[in-house]
Motif scaffolding. Structure first.
Motif, PDB file in Angstrom:
ATOM      1  N   GLY A 180      -1.442 -19.655  35.494  1.00  0.00           N
ATOM      2  CA  GLY A 180      -0.772 -20.416  36.540  1.00  0.00           C
ATOM      3  C   GLY A 180       0.612 -19.892  36.874  1.00  0.00           C
ATOM      4  N   TYR A 181       1.156 -19.045  36.023  1.00  0.00           N
ATOM      5  CA  TYR A 181       2.493 -18.502  36.270  1.00  0.00           C
ATOM      6  C   TYR A 181       2.477 -16.990  36.445  1.00  0.00           C
ATOM      7  N   ASP A 182       1.435 -16.350  35.925  1.00  0.00           N
ATOM      8  CA  ASP A 182       1.314 -14.891  35.993  1.00  0.00           C
ATOM      9  C   ASP A 182       2.543 -14.170  35.458  1.00  0.00           C
ATOM     10  N   ILE A 183       3.137 -14.739  34.426  1.00  0.00           N
ATOM     11  CA  ILE A 183       4.222 -14.076  33.705  1.00  0.00           C
ATOM     12  C   ILE A 183       3.914 -14.182  32.218  1.00  0.00           C
ATOM     13  N   THR A 184       4.479 -13.272  31.440  1.00  0.00           N
ATOM     14  CA  THR A 184       4.258 -13.286  29.998  1.00  0.00           C
ATOM     15  C   THR A 184       5.140 -14.356  29.339  1.00  0.00           C
ATOM     16  N   ILE A 185       4.835 -14.633  28.094  1.00  0.00           N
ATOM     17  CA  ILE A 185       5.613 -15.628  27.348  1.00  0.00           C
ATOM     18  C   ILE A 185       7.077 -15.220  27.283  1.00  0.00           C
ATOM     19  N   ASP A 186       7.352 -13.927  27.015  1.00  0.00           N
ATOM     20  CA  ASP A 186       8.760 -13.526  26.921  1.00  0.00           C
ATOM     21  C   ASP A 186       9.492 -13.706  28.249  1.00  0.00           C
ATOM     22  N   GLU A 187       8.794 -13.531  29.374  1.00  0.00           N
ATOM     23  CA  GLU A 187       9.418 -13.807  30.668  1.00  0.00           C
ATOM     24  C   GLU A 187       9.662 -15.309  30.824  1.00  0.00           C
ATOM     25  N   LEU A 242      10.277 -17.327  28.473  1.00  0.00           N
ATOM     26  CA  LEU A 242      11.399 -17.682  27.605  1.00  0.00           C
ATOM     27  C   LEU A 242      12.745 -17.357  28.252  1.00  0.00           C
ATOM     28  N   VAL A 243      12.737 -16.558  29.296  1.00  0.00           N
ATOM     29  CA  VAL A 243      13.943 -16.305  30.096  1.00  0.00           C
ATOM     30  C   VAL A 243      13.983 -17.283  31.272  1.00  0.00           C
ATOM     31  N   PHE A 244      12.805 -17.527  31.854  1.00  0.00           N
ATOM     32  CA  PHE A 244      12.696 -18.380  33.032  1.00  0.00           C
ATOM     33  C   PHE A 244      13.116 -19.832  32.739  1.00  0.00           C
ATOM     34  N   ILE A 245      12.703 -20.365  31.605  1.00  0.00           N
ATOM     35  CA  ILE A 245      13.013 -21.763  31.269  1.00  0.00           C
ATOM     36  C   ILE A 245      14.525 -22.009  31.182  1.00  0.00           C
ATOM     37  N   PRO A 246      15.298 -21.173  30.483  1.00  0.00           N
ATOM     38  CA  PRO A 246      16.753 -21.395  30.501  1.00  0.00           C
ATOM     39  C   PRO A 246      17.368 -21.241  31.897  1.00  0.00           C
ATOM     40  N   GLN A 247      16.785 -20.353  32.718  1.00  0.00           N
ATOM     41  CA  GLN A 247      17.277 -20.230  34.094  1.00  0.00           C
ATOM     42  C   GLN A 247      17.046 -21.528  34.858  1.00  0.00           C
ATOM     43  N   LEU A 248      15.852 -22.108  34.688  1.00  0.00           N
ATOM     44  CA  LEU A 248      15.565 -23.391  35.349  1.00  0.00           C
ATOM     45  C   LEU A 248      16.485 -24.493  34.813  1.00  0.00           C
ATOM     46  N   SER A 249      16.738 -24.479  33.519  1.00  0.00           N
ATOM     47  CA  SER A 249      17.625 -25.495  32.913  1.00  0.00           C
ATOM     48  C   SER A 249      19.034 -25.397  33.486  1.00  0.00           C
ATOM     49  N   ALA A 250      19.532 -24.172  33.649  1.00  0.00           N
ATOM     50  CA  ALA A 250      20.866 -23.982  34.228  1.00  0.00           C
ATOM     51  C   ALA A 250      20.887 -24.441  35.684  1.00  0.00           C
ATOM     52  N   LYS A 251      19.818 -24.136  36.408  1.00  0.00           N
ATOM     53  CA  LYS A 251      19.718 -24.560  37.807  1.00  0.00           C
ATOM     54  C   LYS A 251      19.684 -26.081  37.895  1.00  0.00           C
ATOM     55  N   LYS A 252      18.932 -26.706  37.011  1.00  0.00           N
ATOM     56  CA  LYS A 252      18.845 -28.171  36.984  1.00  0.00           C
ATOM     57  C   LYS A 252      20.217 -28.775  36.691  1.00  0.00           C
ATOM     58  N   GLN A 272       7.575 -25.825  30.741  1.00  0.00           N
ATOM     59  CA  GLN A 272       7.640 -26.131  29.309  1.00  0.00           C
ATOM     60  C   GLN A 272       6.270 -26.547  28.779  1.00  0.00           C
ATOM     61  N   LEU A 273       5.542 -27.339  29.550  1.00  0.00           N
ATOM     62  CA  LEU A 273       4.203 -27.758  29.126  1.00  0.00           C
ATOM     63  C   LEU A 273       3.250 -26.572  29.055  1.00  0.00           C
ATOM     64  N   ALA A 274       3.322 -25.667  30.029  1.00  0.00           N
ATOM     65  CA  ALA A 274       2.465 -24.479  30.027  1.00  0.00           C
ATOM     66  C   ALA A 274       2.768 -23.600  28.818  1.00  0.00           C
ATOM     67  N   LEU A 275       4.048 -23.451  28.501  1.00  0.00           N
ATOM     68  CA  LEU A 275       4.444 -22.656  27.334  1.00  0.00           C
ATOM     69  C   LEU A 275       3.977 -23.325  26.046  1.00  0.00           C
ATOM     70  N   ASP A 276       4.168 -24.633  25.950  1.00  0.00           N
ATOM     71  CA  ASP A 276       3.707 -25.368  24.766  1.00  0.00           C
ATOM     72  C   ASP A 276       2.206 -25.221  24.574  1.00  0.00           C
ATOM     73  N   LEU A 277       1.462 -25.331  25.658  1.00  0.00           N
ATOM     74  CA  LEU A 277       0.007 -25.239  25.585  1.00  0.00           C
ATOM     75  C   LEU A 277      -0.430 -23.882  25.049  1.00  0.00           C
TER      76      LEU A 277
END
Length: 169
Positions: free
Chosen positions: A81-88, A90-100, A153-158
């Motif tokens: 659903g995201y077509d990115i790797t886990i390590d990507e 792990l960068v994307f989530i903090p970016q979203l958190s900062a944006k939020k 976060q849910l997709a990563l947890d899953l």
């Protein structure tokens, strides 16, 4: 040994804890004090350098292998659903958190607010700070980013709990 990423992370934490405890034990027992006139053999702690070194080296190797396996898993496993790797991710989530966080601050501002006078500034002039954007639009973006962050976060947890990798320890 087959593990999920979540299991691998817990095992890594356990191995690091064992390693730190063993280092601490070695630090305490590798030297000792004896008072003048006291028989040093009566207070000598049990310690064997070769055994301690072998145990530490063995744990260090397991930690390296497990950490490498987790890193490989993170760099090669694509999140559906995201077509990115886990390590990507792990960068994307903090970016979203900062944006939020930024959007949250912007959405909570008043359209017009009296500016606090700086300490020691004597002036009869009253300054007002005005927002230079549409607060409703920012609020909509905040809700969208909040949902996107939650979904990511849910997709990563899953995937961390369901996808399996193999490591030889």
């Amino acid at each position: 040994m087959k593990l999920s990423s979540a299991e691998g992370a817990k095992l890594l934490k356990k191995l690091k804890s064992e390693y730190d405890a063993l280092k601490s034990k070695e630090s305490i027992s590798s030297t000792f004090l004896a008072s003048v006139g006291e028989n040093p053999e009566s207070v000598r702690p049990k310690y064997d350098y070769k055994d301690a070194k072998a145990e530490l080296d063995s744990l260090a190797l397991k930690i390296r292998k497990l950490k490498h396996a987790i890193n490989l898993f993170n760099t090669t496993t694509v999140i559906p659903g995201y077509d990115i790797t886990i390590d990507e991710m792990l960068v994307f989530i903090p970016q979203l958190s900062a944006k939020k966080q930024k959007l949250s601050e912007m959405a909570s501002r008043l359209p017009k607010a009296r500016e606090e006078q700086e300490y020691g500034r004597a002036s009869n002039i009253i300054d007002y700070r005005y927002v230079n954007y549409d607060i409703d639009e920012v609020t909509k973006d905040l809700l969208a980013v909040t949902d996107e962050l939650s979904d990511a976060q849910l997709a990563l947890d899953l995937i961390n709990h369901s996808a399996i990798f193999e490591v030889e320890l």
